[in-house]
Scaffold this motif. Structure first.
Motif, PDB file in Angstrom:
ATOM      1  N   SER A  95      16.404   0.153  40.923  1.00 42.93           N
ATOM      2  CA  SER A  95      17.384  -0.595  39.992  1.00 42.93           C
ATOM      3  C   SER A  95      16.941  -1.765  39.622  1.00 42.93           C
ATOM      4  N   GLY A  96      16.240  -2.591  40.360  1.00 40.11           N
ATOM      5  CA  GLY A  96      16.067  -3.864  39.821  1.00 40.11           C
ATOM      6  C   GLY A  96      14.781  -3.677  38.770  1.00 40.11           C
ATOM      7  N   TYR A  97      13.580  -2.824  39.156  1.00 42.37           N
ATOM      8  CA  TYR A  97      12.554  -2.592  38.263  1.00 42.37           C
ATOM      9  C   TYR A  97      13.054  -2.044  36.948  1.00 42.37           C
ATOM     10  N   LEU A  98      14.090  -1.026  37.000  1.00 39.50           N
ATOM     11  CA  LEU A  98      14.790  -0.504  35.558  1.00 39.50           C
ATOM     12  C   LEU A  98      15.530  -1.538  35.004  1.00 39.50           C
ATOM     13  N   THR A  99      16.074  -2.535  35.581  1.00 39.67           N
ATOM     14  CA  THR A  99      16.552  -3.629  34.798  1.00 39.67           C
ATOM     15  C   THR A  99      15.791  -4.462  34.215  1.00 39.67           C
ATOM     16  N   VAL A 100      14.705  -4.958  34.811  1.00 33.79           N
ATOM     17  CA  VAL A 100      13.682  -5.906  34.089  1.00 33.79           C
ATOM     18  C   VAL A 100      13.223  -5.087  32.936  1.00 33.79           C
ATOM     19  N   ALA A 101      12.774  -3.676  33.258  1.00 37.54           N
ATOM     20  CA  ALA A 101      12.349  -2.880  31.959  1.00 37.54           C
ATOM     21  C   ALA A 101      13.019  -2.779  30.965  1.00 37.54           C
ATOM     22  N   ASN A 102      14.383  -2.653  31.119  1.00 36.43           N
ATOM     23  CA  ASN A 102      15.338  -2.430  30.005  1.00 36.43           C
ATOM     24  C   ASN A 102      15.672  -3.817  29.304  1.00 36.43           C
ATOM     25  N   LEU A 103      15.785  -4.912  30.149  1.00 37.65           N
ATOM     26  CA  LEU A 103      15.880  -6.105  29.555  1.00 37.65           C
ATOM     27  C   LEU A 103      14.736  -6.798  28.415  1.00 37.65           C
ATOM     28  N   ARG A 104      13.731  -6.382  28.977  1.00 35.43           N
ATOM     29  CA  ARG A 104      12.424  -6.677  28.086  1.00 35.43           C
ATOM     30  C   ARG A 104      12.393  -5.788  26.887  1.00 35.43           C
ATOM     31  N   VAL A 147      21.492   4.010  38.943  1.00 33.97           N
ATOM     32  CA  VAL A 147      21.878   3.619  37.192  1.00 33.97           C
ATOM     33  C   VAL A 147      23.059   2.782  37.340  1.00 33.97           C
ATOM     34  N   ARG A 148      24.138   3.034  38.105  1.00 34.65           N
ATOM     35  CA  ARG A 148      25.278   2.091  37.922  1.00 34.65           C
ATOM     36  C   ARG A 148      24.759   0.530  38.335  1.00 34.65           C
ATOM     37  N   ARG A 149      23.956   0.769  39.407  1.00 35.23           N
ATOM     38  CA  ARG A 149      23.308  -0.830  39.974  1.00 35.23           C
ATOM     39  C   ARG A 149      22.368  -1.294  38.999  1.00 35.23           C
ATOM     40  N   MET A 150      21.829  -0.695  38.232  1.00 39.93           N
ATOM     41  CA  MET A 150      20.844  -1.112  37.008  1.00 39.93           C
ATOM     42  C   MET A 150      21.694  -1.833  35.952  1.00 39.93           C
ATOM     43  N   GLN A 200      17.086   8.946  32.547  1.00 40.22           N
ATOM     44  CA  GLN A 200      16.804   8.331  33.770  1.00 40.22           C
ATOM     45  C   GLN A 200      16.982   9.337  35.119  1.00 40.22           C
ATOM     46  N   ARG A 201      18.241   9.878  34.947  1.00 43.37           N
ATOM     47  CA  ARG A 201      18.496  10.754  36.009  1.00 43.37           C
ATOM     48  C   ARG A 201      17.845  12.204  36.069  1.00 43.37           C
ATOM     49  N   LEU A 202      17.264  12.591  34.904  1.00 39.45           N
ATOM     50  CA  LEU A 202      16.249  13.719  34.981  1.00 39.45           C
ATOM     51  C   LEU A 202      14.800  13.267  35.745  1.00 39.45           C
TER      52      LEU A 202
END
Length: 450
Positions: free
Chosen positions: A264-273, A368-371, A358-360
């Motif tokens: 979730s942390g990795y997805l968060t950083v990727a999306n924010l960037r 996803v919720r934590r992201m 992302q789920r697929l």
């Protein structure tokens, strides 16, 4: 293209709710303040006319600035969410001018309908505002409230014209090649015009703060004339620069987010960037809400303490000033809070397809919720941080000019209360919308079902 625009509005009503809500709220606030001008023109006494005109021009003027800013932000977010749709129209032969006309017609129709629907709400809000002025003895009890041509003209006219001007910014994206519009990634850099304008607004706010110290030291409440504007200008400037602010905060928080947040942390950083431009649309109202609310409330608290300690301002004038400030901050804070929820709901709902992808690829609904929760936390932290910095443009100069001190004598609970409201609104809107979006099966969300 006009026919296509009308059909799009009819068949995609839900997609225009965010823009409708922004223009509806903006028109309501504008009509409420403009109705005071209708009342002032109805043969009232000079003192009442001065109070009503002052309230309408000062408070209504600042509301106009913030409303126009928020509506433009909402329209820009809506245009970014339709890049693929615009690209498909381009790919089947539509020219940039034709697509631009379609967007202009859509914006004009939505703004006009929202402004007309807002007339009863503007009347009701204006009457409440007028009653407040009567109850605080700033307007004579015998004066009758008026809601007429000025209120409707300003509300409808300014809302429609403002929406059309905002589309001039959004339609520039259409000039890009269709293939480029199909790519989800955003430009890595902000346009130089936006950066320049943002820094000019920040400089204007800093200049107001300097003028407060240099020209109004020992001038009592007159220092509010420049100090009150400072945090508004700086907040608006930082809001324009919000994509840069998100990237900067993300760079600082990237290591702890990826180390302790797992997938979730990795997805968060990727999306924010990758999605900093869209995230900026949600960050703007957080900065405006925090900066304007904190700056004005602390400034008024400092003024109240200074008056209690032996000020020479007449009680009636002090009451007028306090009412004006509280009404302004109340209107703007409420509008910014509603815009924050509105923007986050619209932006998160639009990401239903992304969540499905992302789920697929293996992400669980919990991840996803934590992201989304982590993204919201970063947004709230960034907005409160830079909104608090913007408020200092008002707080520090006014405190120095009014009390010859650097630290304001204000209740310590003001900042935590504002910060908690901003965080709760951000987290609740984002996570609640994401939870609803995740109820849709992943294959259905990405359009793989028959």
């Amino acid at each position: 293209m006009v026919t296509l625009a009308l059909r799009t509005l009819r068949h995609r009503t839900g997609g225009f709710l965010a823009t409708f809500a922004a223009t509806f709220l903006g028109a309501t606030i504008l009509m409420a303040f403009a109705s005071l001008l209708d009342t002032a023109a109805a043969g009232v006494d000079p003192a009442t006319r001065e109070t009503l005109t002052l309230m309408a021009s000062v408070a209504g003027g600042w509301c106009l600035v913030i409303v126009a800013f928020a509506v433009a932000s909402t329209l820009t977010l809506a245009a970014r969410q339709r890049d693929r749709e615009m690209a498909l129209l381009r790919s089947i032969g539509a020219t940039p001018a034709q697509v631009g006309r379609m967007i202009v017609v859509e914006a004009a129709v939505v703004a006009f309908v929202a402004a007309v629907v807002a007339i009863p709400a503007g009347y009701g809000l204006g009457r409440l505002l007028f009653r407040l002025l009567v109850e605080t003895e700033q307007v004579a009890a015998g004066v009758a409230y008026r809601f007429g041509v000025i209120a409707v003209g300003i509300g409808v006219g300014v809302t429609v014209v403002g929406a059309l001007l905002a589309t001039l910014v959004t339609t520039r994206r259409i000039a890009r090649p269709a293939a480029q519009q199909l790519v989800a990634d955003e430009p890595r850099r902000m346009g130089w015009k936006r950066v320049t304008f943002g820094w000019l607004l920040v400089a204007a706010g800093v200049n107001c703060g300097l003028l407060t110290v240099l020209l109004f030291s020992g001038a009592g409440s007159d220092a509010m004339q420049t100090a009150g504007q400072a945090s508004i200008w700086v907040s608006a400037g930082l809001a324009l620069l919000s994509p840069v602010l998100i990237r900067g905060v993300t760079a600082v928080l990237a290591v702890p987010l990826t180390r302790f947040g797992g997938a979730s942390g990795y997805l968060t950083v990727a999306n924010l960037r990758r999605r900093s431009q869209q995230m900026a649309g949600a960050l703007m109202p957080i900065i405006l809400f925090t900066g304007i609310s904190l700056g004005t409330l602390v400034m008024q608290s400092v003024e109240n303490r200074a008056t209690d300690d032996g000020g020479t301002i007449p009680a009636s004038m002090e009451r007028n000033i306090e009412t004006l400030n509280l009404v302004v901050v109340g209107m703007l804070a409420l509008f910014a809070a509603i815009m924050l929820v509105n923007t986050l709901v619209a932006a998160t709902t639009y990401r239903r397809r992304e969540f499905g992808q992302q789920r697929l690829t293996g992400a669980t609904p919990g991840q996803v919720r934590r992201m989304v929760g982590a993204e919201s936390a970063v947004l709230a932290f960034t907005g409160v941080l830079f909104g608090s910095l913007a408020s200092l443009a008002t707080i520090l100069p006014f405190t120095i000019a009014r009390t010859d001190r650097l630290v304001p004598d204000a209740p310590a609970l003001i900042w935590p209360a504002i910060a908690v409201v901003a965080v709760v609104l951000t987290m609740t809107a984002s996570i609640g919308t994401a939870r609803r979006a995740l109820r849709t099966p992943a294959t259905e969300a990405v359009g793989l079902t028959a």
